[in-house]
Motif scaffolding. Sequence first.
Motif, mmCIF file in Angstrom:
data_model
loop_
_atom_site.group_PDB
_atom_site.id
_atom_site.type_symbol
_atom_site.label_atom_id
_atom_site.label_comp_id
_atom_site.label_asym_id
_atom_site.label_seq_id
_atom_site.Cartn_x
_atom_site.Cartn_y
_atom_site.Cartn_z
ATOM 1 N N HIS A 68 -2.017 -6.388 7.366
ATOM 2 C CA HIS A 68 -0.755 -6.434 6.611
ATOM 3 C C HIS A 68 0.184 -5.333 7.076
ATOM 4 C CE1 HIS A 68 2.068 -6.239 3.216
ATOM 5 N NE2 HIS A 68 1.769 -4.949 3.129
ATOM 6 N N TYR A 69 -0.324 -4.122 7.235
ATOM 7 C CA TYR A 69 0.532 -2.996 7.619
ATOM 8 C C TYR A 69 1.032 -3.131 9.059
ATOM 9 C CZ TYR A 69 -0.573 -0.573 3.284
ATOM 10 O OH TYR A 69 -0.668 -0.229 1.953
ATOM 11 N N VAL A 70 0.166 -3.590 9.951
ATOM 12 C CA VAL A 70 0.576 -3.756 11.349
ATOM 13 C C VAL A 70 1.630 -4.851 11.471
ATOM 14 C CG1 VAL A 70 -0.201 -4.464 13.640
ATOM 15 C CG2 VAL A 70 -1.564 -2.857 12.315
ATOM 16 N N ASN A 71 1.414 -5.967 10.775
ATOM 17 C CA ASN A 71 2.358 -7.081 10.853
ATOM 18 C C ASN A 71 3.721 -6.735 10.262
ATOM 19 O OD1 ASN A 71 0.430 -8.678 12.069
ATOM 20 N ND2 ASN A 71 -0.179 -9.722 10.184
ATOM 21 N N ASN A 72 3.727 -5.943 9.205
ATOM 22 C CA ASN A 72 4.980 -5.645 8.519
ATOM 23 C C ASN A 72 5.652 -4.350 8.981
ATOM 24 O OD1 ASN A 72 5.393 -7.673 6.069
ATOM 25 N ND2 ASN A 72 3.200 -7.265 6.239
ATOM 26 N N TYR A 73 4.832 -3.370 9.435
ATOM 27 C CA TYR A 73 5.412 -2.066 9.776
ATOM 28 C C TYR A 73 5.004 -1.546 11.144
ATOM 29 C CZ TYR A 73 5.833 -2.312 4.694
ATOM 30 O OH TYR A 73 6.092 -2.724 3.412
ATOM 31 N N GLY A 74 4.011 -2.175 11.763
ATOM 32 C CA GLY A 74 3.552 -1.719 13.063
ATOM 33 C C GLY A 74 2.735 -0.448 12.987
ATOM 34 N N ILE A 75 2.315 -0.048 11.793
ATOM 35 C CA ILE A 75 1.580 1.207 11.580
ATOM 36 C C ILE A 75 0.521 0.993 10.500
ATOM 37 C CG2 ILE A 75 1.753 3.628 10.866
ATOM 38 C CD1 ILE A 75 4.730 3.468 11.617
ATOM 39 N N VAL A 76 -0.648 1.568 10.703
ATOM 40 C CA VAL A 76 -1.657 1.614 9.649
ATOM 41 C C VAL A 76 -1.618 3.018 9.054
ATOM 42 C CG1 VAL A 76 -4.102 1.423 9.070
ATOM 43 C CG2 VAL A 76 -3.117 -0.057 10.833
ATOM 44 N N PRO A 77 -1.307 3.161 7.769
ATOM 45 C CA PRO A 77 -1.169 4.495 7.166
ATOM 46 C C PRO A 77 -2.490 5.240 7.084
ATOM 47 C CG PRO A 77 -1.107 2.809 5.476
ATOM 48 C CD PRO A 77 -1.105 2.089 6.785
ATOM 49 N N GLU A 78 -2.413 6.541 7.221
ATOM 50 C CA GLU A 78 -3.567 7.411 7.035
ATOM 51 C C GLU A 78 -3.177 8.546 6.106
ATOM 52 O OE1 GLU A 78 -5.096 8.802 10.712
ATOM 53 O OE2 GLU A 78 -5.679 6.816 11.451
ATOM 54 N N PHE A 79 -4.108 8.916 5.236
ATOM 55 C CA PHE A 79 -3.842 9.958 4.247
ATOM 56 C C PHE A 79 -4.882 11.065 4.338
ATOM 57 C CE2 PHE A 79 -1.244 6.626 2.619
ATOM 58 C CZ PHE A 79 -0.254 7.238 1.843
ATOM 59 N N LYS A 80 -4.456 12.243 3.962
ATOM 60 C CA LYS A 80 -5.355 13.390 3.821
ATOM 61 C C LYS A 80 -5.290 13.838 2.370
ATOM 62 C CE LYS A 80 -1.628 16.483 5.415
ATOM 63 N NZ LYS A 80 -0.671 15.429 5.800
ATOM 64 N N ALA A 81 -6.250 14.684 1.968
ATOM 65 C CA ALA A 81 -6.266 15.104 0.568
ATOM 66 C C ALA A 81 -6.879 16.490 0.423
ATOM 67 C CB ALA A 81 -7.049 14.096 -0.275
ATOM 68 N N GLY A 82 -6.399 17.213 -0.576
ATOM 69 C CA GLY A 82 -6.942 18.512 -0.940
ATOM 70 C C GLY A 82 -7.287 18.518 -2.414
ATOM 71 N N MET A 83 -8.434 19.132 -2.782
ATOM 72 C CA MET A 83 -8.907 19.099 -4.162
ATOM 73 C C MET A 83 -9.286 20.485 -4.661
ATOM 74 S SD MET A 83 -11.338 15.733 -4.408
ATOM 75 C CE MET A 83 -12.569 16.396 -3.294
ATOM 76 N N SER A 84 -9.154 20.651 -5.958
ATOM 77 C CA SER A 84 -9.623 21.863 -6.618
ATOM 78 C C SER A 84 -9.941 21.528 -8.071
ATOM 79 C CB SER A 84 -8.570 22.968 -6.538
ATOM 80 O OG SER A 84 -9.095 24.194 -7.015
#
Length: 360
Positions: A248-264
């Motif tokens: 879905h992301y490649v077809n619509n935006y040409g990019i697959v999103p990636e996320f990072k996270a920090g926790m406390s």
Amino acid sequence: MNKWSQHVKFYIGGWFFAFTFFYIMRHIGNSQMVHFRFTFFEFLVVLPVVAFIFGSIFGFLHYFFEQYLKRKIPLWQLMLRLCIDQLLIIFLLTVIYFSVVSMMDMNTFSLRDFLKSPDSFVYYLYVFLVNSILSLLFEITGLLGRANFFKLITGKFYSPQEEYRIFMFVDMNSSTSIAEKLGHIKYSSFIKDCFFDLSVVRKYGAEVYQYVGDEAVLTWELSKMKSVTECIDAFWAFNDELVKKSVHYVNNYGIVPEFKAGMSIGMVTVVEIGAFKKEIAYHGNTLNTASRIVDLCHVYSEKLLMSKKLYDEIVKENSNYIYARVAETQLRGKQRTTEIYSINRTKPVLINEEQKLMDS
């Protein structure tokens, strides 16, 4: 809790109160309403059954529309189509009810007589209004947050209170370059889709505290968690959801999103703020720490980092995740150093083709 069960439970509860209110207002002491008249004790028996049937049907219908159409059409169109389908189902339930009554010879009042009666309009209007109000209320609680909605109503946090909570700051990688590539309008649609898929974290007890640009802030109250590692499970579930939706992301935006996270984790203050727009706000060092930690993900090439304080809570459960001490550093704006740990999933066991044949 599954998404569909949240819808169904909400509708069952709503219809329980709706039927009770309608019975009190229209049936008690009214001997002319012969087609749905029950004694009080009969009503107590019928109420949970009918509330369960109506709540299950309309709750699942709302879930279906929200799950498969919400991303595709505006909210007003979604609500309109939902209301139309609800009316059709109401009529079908009416036909089924009178068919059963007719076969069991329980009532001489036929479906035709009911439809000709002025009271039928009252019944249909009431059911339509109840479903519309429940649908709208469900959307409003989703906008404010399920937990926050009831806290605002009860005034629980009118005065500051303390809670022991986990906070996770989830931030998109390379957001600036992606925004430049897509343009601000398409980028907004891109972010909208990402945070729509973030809803998978509800399965792990996460509350969405707020969205800030391309960043989402999740929180858990420790005393209500089944397991401390639910916060880690939630992040990797979100990561897997994005991979699953990669086409879905490649077809619509040409990019697959990636996320990072920090926790406390730590004690925070929670309070109701605002006059024209009320919301529940959290304050404390825990949020500041988590927001600084997420900025270090690109420094150490990690997807998920946490403070030592949270690490100490999690390792007590001996989970299958892989933990590593990354650094002891002075976070921006902090006077003391903070130990940072990375979290990764257990590496899959590699099985060669010969072993596969032996196992089969």
